[in-house]
Design a protein around this motif. Structure first.
Motif, PDB file in Angstrom:
ATOM      1  N   VAL A 212      -6.524   1.010   9.630  1.00 27.82           N
ATOM      2  CA  VAL A 212      -5.206   1.185  10.216  1.00 27.82           C
ATOM      3  C   VAL A 212      -5.639   2.855  10.855  1.00 27.82           C
ATOM      4  CG1 VAL A 212      -3.364  -0.096   9.552  1.00 27.82           C
ATOM      5  CG2 VAL A 212      -4.310   2.350   8.795  1.00 27.82           C
ATOM      6  N   GLY A 213      -6.384   3.937   9.916  1.00 26.58           N
ATOM      7  CA  GLY A 213      -7.020   5.194  10.651  1.00 26.58           C
ATOM      8  C   GLY A 213      -7.200   5.020  12.128  1.00 26.58           C
ATOM      9  N   LEU A 214      -9.004   4.490  11.623  1.00 29.34           N
ATOM     10  CA  LEU A 214      -9.136   3.476  13.557  1.00 29.34           C
ATOM     11  C   LEU A 214      -8.165   3.403  13.635  1.00 29.34           C
ATOM     12  CD1 LEU A 214     -11.610   3.526  14.049  1.00 29.34           C
ATOM     13  CD2 LEU A 214     -12.278   1.412  13.333  1.00 29.34           C
ATOM     14  N   PHE A 215      -7.424   2.751  13.663  1.00 33.84           N
ATOM     15  CA  PHE A 215      -6.533   1.730  14.528  1.00 33.84           C
ATOM     16  C   PHE A 215      -5.671   3.102  15.416  1.00 33.84           C
ATOM     17  CE2 PHE A 215      -2.935  -0.260  15.615  1.00 33.84           C
ATOM     18  CZ  PHE A 215      -2.988  -1.023  16.619  1.00 33.84           C
ATOM     19  N   LEU A 216      -5.224   4.312  15.231  1.00 30.96           N
ATOM     20  CA  LEU A 216      -4.496   4.598  15.984  1.00 30.96           C
ATOM     21  C   LEU A 216      -5.015   6.079  16.330  1.00 30.96           C
ATOM     22  CD1 LEU A 216      -3.999   7.469  13.740  1.00 30.96           C
ATOM     23  CD2 LEU A 216      -3.138   6.831  12.336  1.00 30.96           C
TER      24      LEU A 216
ATOM     25  N   THR B 247       4.293  11.252  19.516  1.00 28.39           N
ATOM     26  CA  THR B 247       2.978  10.749  18.619  1.00 28.39           C
ATOM     27  C   THR B 247       3.591  10.388  17.419  1.00 28.39           C
ATOM     28  OG1 THR B 247       1.671  12.082  20.526  1.00 28.39           O
ATOM     29  CG2 THR B 247       0.896  12.107  18.352  1.00 28.39           C
ATOM     30  N   ILE B 248       3.751  11.561  17.008  1.00 29.23           N
ATOM     31  CA  ILE B 248       4.379  11.262  15.497  1.00 29.23           C
ATOM     32  C   ILE B 248       4.914   9.932  15.216  1.00 29.23           C
ATOM     33  CG2 ILE B 248       6.724  11.898  13.761  1.00 29.23           C
ATOM     34  CD1 ILE B 248       6.137  14.777  14.476  1.00 29.23           C
ATOM     35  N   PHE B 249       5.610   9.516  15.593  1.00 31.06           N
ATOM     36  CA  PHE B 249       6.219   8.061  16.044  1.00 31.06           C
ATOM     37  C   PHE B 249       5.263   6.826  15.856  1.00 31.06           C
ATOM     38  CE2 PHE B 249      11.626   8.762  17.850  1.00 31.06           C
ATOM     39  CZ  PHE B 249      11.445   9.401  16.461  1.00 31.06           C
ATOM     40  N   SER B 250       4.836   7.483  16.880  1.00 27.03           N
ATOM     41  CA  SER B 250       3.132   6.432  16.985  1.00 27.03           C
ATOM     42  C   SER B 250       2.527   6.441  16.136  1.00 27.03           C
ATOM     43  CB  SER B 250       2.611   6.864  18.064  1.00 27.03           C
ATOM     44  OG  SER B 250       2.849   5.989  19.054  1.00 27.03           O
ATOM     45  N   VAL B 251       2.252   7.291  15.356  1.00 29.25           N
ATOM     46  CA  VAL B 251       1.199   7.581  13.648  1.00 29.25           C
ATOM     47  C   VAL B 251       2.064   6.634  12.611  1.00 29.25           C
ATOM     48  CG1 VAL B 251       0.300   9.868  12.301  1.00 29.25           C
ATOM     49  CG2 VAL B 251      -0.051   9.703  14.804  1.00 29.25           C
ATOM     50  N   ILE B 252       3.430   7.491  12.848  1.00 31.41           N
ATOM     51  CA  ILE B 252       4.222   6.356  11.456  1.00 31.41           C
ATOM     52  C   ILE B 252       3.666   4.801  11.743  1.00 31.41           C
ATOM     53  CG2 ILE B 252       6.370   6.514  10.471  1.00 31.41           C
ATOM     54  CD1 ILE B 252       7.044   9.360  11.058  1.00 31.41           C
ATOM     55  N   GLY B 253       4.756   4.760  12.937  1.00 26.92           N
ATOM     56  CA  GLY B 253       4.046   2.705  13.367  1.00 26.92           C
ATOM     57  C   GLY B 253       2.764   2.159  12.974  1.00 26.92           C
ATOM     58  N   SER B 254       1.685   3.287  13.254  1.00 29.22           N
ATOM     59  CA  SER B 254       0.420   2.444  12.869  1.00 29.22           C
ATOM     60  C   SER B 254       0.130   2.139  11.333  1.00 29.22           C
ATOM     61  CB  SER B 254      -0.806   3.493  13.684  1.00 29.22           C
ATOM     62  OG  SER B 254      -0.420   3.763  14.754  1.00 29.22           O
ATOM     63  N   PHE B 255       0.874   3.363  10.678  1.00 29.37           N
ATOM     64  CA  PHE B 255       0.193   2.808   8.825  1.00 29.37           C
ATOM     65  C   PHE B 255       1.146   1.932   8.656  1.00 29.37           C
ATOM     66  CE2 PHE B 255      -0.964   7.638   8.994  1.00 29.37           C
ATOM     67  CZ  PHE B 255      -1.791   7.766   8.854  1.00 29.37           C
TER      68      PHE B 255
ATOM     69  N   THR C 260      -5.706 -10.534   3.367  1.00 26.43           N
ATOM     70  CA  THR C 260      -4.437  -9.758   2.320  1.00 26.43           C
ATOM     71  C   THR C 260      -4.249  -8.275   1.854  1.00 26.43           C
ATOM     72  OG1 THR C 260      -5.525 -10.800   0.623  1.00 26.43           O
ATOM     73  CG2 THR C 260      -3.647 -11.846   1.537  1.00 26.43           C
ATOM     74  N   ASP C 261      -5.476  -8.065   2.571  1.00 26.32           N
ATOM     75  CA  ASP C 261      -5.452  -6.346   2.401  1.00 26.32           C
ATOM     76  C   ASP C 261      -5.726  -5.852   3.548  1.00 26.32           C
ATOM     77  OD1 ASP C 261      -8.438  -7.244   2.439  1.00 26.32           O
ATOM     78  OD2 ASP C 261      -8.418  -5.815   0.771  1.00 26.32           O
ATOM     79  N   TYR C 262      -5.264  -6.839   4.947  1.00 30.58           N
ATOM     80  CA  TYR C 262      -6.355  -5.880   6.326  1.00 30.58           C
ATOM     81  C   TYR C 262      -5.952  -4.398   6.350  1.00 30.58           C
ATOM     82  CZ  TYR C 262      -7.627  -6.386  10.508  1.00 30.58           C
ATOM     83  OH  TYR C 262      -8.379  -5.933  11.874  1.00 30.58           O
ATOM     84  N   THR C 263      -4.185  -4.197   5.867  1.00 30.86           N
ATOM     85  CA  THR C 263      -3.706  -2.755   6.533  1.00 30.86           C
ATOM     86  C   THR C 263      -2.750  -2.855   4.923  1.00 30.86           C
ATOM     87  OG1 THR C 263      -1.627  -4.060   6.719  1.00 30.86           O
ATOM     88  CG2 THR C 263      -3.327  -3.728   8.845  1.00 30.86           C
TER      89      THR C 263
ATOM     90  N   VAL D  99      -0.112  13.709   7.793  1.00 30.04           N
ATOM     91  CA  VAL D  99      -0.819  12.777   8.281  1.00 30.04           C
ATOM     92  C   VAL D  99       0.050  13.747   9.716  1.00 30.04           C
ATOM     93  CG1 VAL D  99      -1.854  11.622  10.292  1.00 30.04           C
ATOM     94  CG2 VAL D  99      -2.521  11.487   8.118  1.00 30.04           C
ATOM     95  N   ALA D 100       1.656  12.595   9.699  1.00 30.16           N
ATOM     96  CA  ALA D 100       2.950  13.531  10.380  1.00 30.16           C
ATOM     97  C   ALA D 100       2.655  14.596  10.983  1.00 30.16           C
ATOM     98  CB  ALA D 100       4.693  12.743  10.363  1.00 30.16           C
ATOM     99  N   TYR D 101       3.263  15.152   9.524  1.00 34.67           N
ATOM    100  CA  TYR D 101       2.992  16.933   9.583  1.00 34.67           C
ATOM    101  C   TYR D 101       2.171  17.854  10.067  1.00 34.67           C
ATOM    102  CZ  TYR D 101       3.944  21.725   8.141  1.00 34.67           C
ATOM    103  OH  TYR D 101       4.402  22.692   7.555  1.00 34.67           O
TER     104      TYR D 101
END
Length: 308
Positions: free
Chosen positions: A88-92, A233-241, A260-263, A295-297
């Motif tokens: 999910v880090g790569l995803f965001l 950006t903060i909302f999008s980062v939180i949504g990605s995680f 089952t452990d994809y994210t 990360v959001a902070y």
């Protein structure tokens, strides 16, 4: 000469201001009390219960026992959890800039006043956000199908062999395409609303200085909506995680590509409902929540620092 003091009961009492101040303080609590109550019930109480669960472990032999921080130590050494977190880090890192970039371009185009039918265009771009995430994922999952969907129809009609969007190599990009399609309109609306409140005096000053459209965008519009950019950006980062709906639904269509452990969220769900490991599931959720907050902070700190 001794002066006689009147008895305490006969002394004059203070005037009304302290009483009024006390009433005012209680009045304030009356206004914020409902919010505090709801906030405690829907946020603080579940969070406290999750922390409580994370300190125990349920076993077939011995039942539920207190283990302290052992679950956290296990989570920090869990390769499945860290693989999902890195995914999910790569995803965001890829999806969030692409999505926000498209949303910003659309907002700038609508705000420019040179786009024909901008009201219809704005509604059209925002419309996918109104589609529930489950419905959107099922729709795109059908189009991704190579045997029954749009990709399969194109392969059969033109005699080509398009790559399978649900293969292990492309499924993350396919999920990113779904999320981008869903949330471009939402972020566009944030940017467009911020652009509408930019003072016209800034545009007039830029016009007097002979600034072109590109200069107006980079020197006036983007600095003026920096706060909206940081919030989106903060909302999008939180949504990605918090990515869960898309991989959980597509997992039925691509079981070999999405495990089952994809994210982390999908892993937490699988641990709790399929693995009956509620204690460890709560631990993983808390660890992921802490990572998300950090990360959001950092994103907020960097955005505000650049704006200073």
């Amino acid at each position: 000469m001794t002066t006689l003091q009147p008895p305490a009961a006969a002394r004059p009492r203070p005037a009304g201001p302290p009483v009024r101040r006390a009433r005012r303080s209680w009045t304030g609590w009356g206004f914020i009390g409902p919010f505090v109550l709801v906030f405690a019930l829907v946020f603080l109480a579940p969070l406290a219960y999750s922390v409580y669960l994370s300190l125990f472990r349920t076993q077939l032999i011995g039942g539920t026992t207190f283990v302290g921080l052992d679950n956290y130590q296990q989570a920090l050494q869990d390769s499945q959890f860290w693989e999902g977190a890195l995914r999910v880090g790569l995803f965001l890192l890829i999806q969030v800039p692409v999505m926000l970039g498209i949303a910003l371009l659309v907002a700038l185009a609508i705000d420019s006043g040179r786009l024909y039918g901008k009201d219809f265009f704005r509604i059209t771009v925002f419309l996918p956000y109104a589609v529930p995430a489950v419905v959107a994922t099922l729709m795109w999952g059908f189009m991704y199908g190579t045997r029954y969907g749009l990709v399969g129809d194109i392969n059969g009609a033109f005699g080509v062999e398009l790559p399978d969007p649900l293969s292990a190599d492309l499924v993350l990009a396919s999920i990113g395409n779904i999320v981008t399609w869903e949330f471009v309109g939402y972020n566009m609306l944030i940017f467009f609303a911020a652009l509408r409140v930019v003072p016209h005096s800034l545009y007039e000053a830029a016009e007097i200085d002979g600034a072109g459209q590109w200069r107006v965008i980079t020197a006036v519009k983007l600095p003026a909506i920096r706060g909206a950019l940081v919030i989106a950006t903060i909302f999008s980062v939180i949504g990605s995680f918090q990515l869960f709906n898309e991989p959980a639904i597509l997992q039925k269509l691509a079981p070999n590509a999405i495990t089952t452990d994809y994210t982390p969220n999908f892993y937490t769900y699988s641990l709790s409902f399929a693995g009956q490991q509620q204690n460890y599931s709560a631990t993983v959720a808390i660890v992921m929540g802490v990572i998300t907050m950090i990360v959001a902070y950092v994103v907020q700190l960097r955005g505000m620092r650049k704006g200073a």
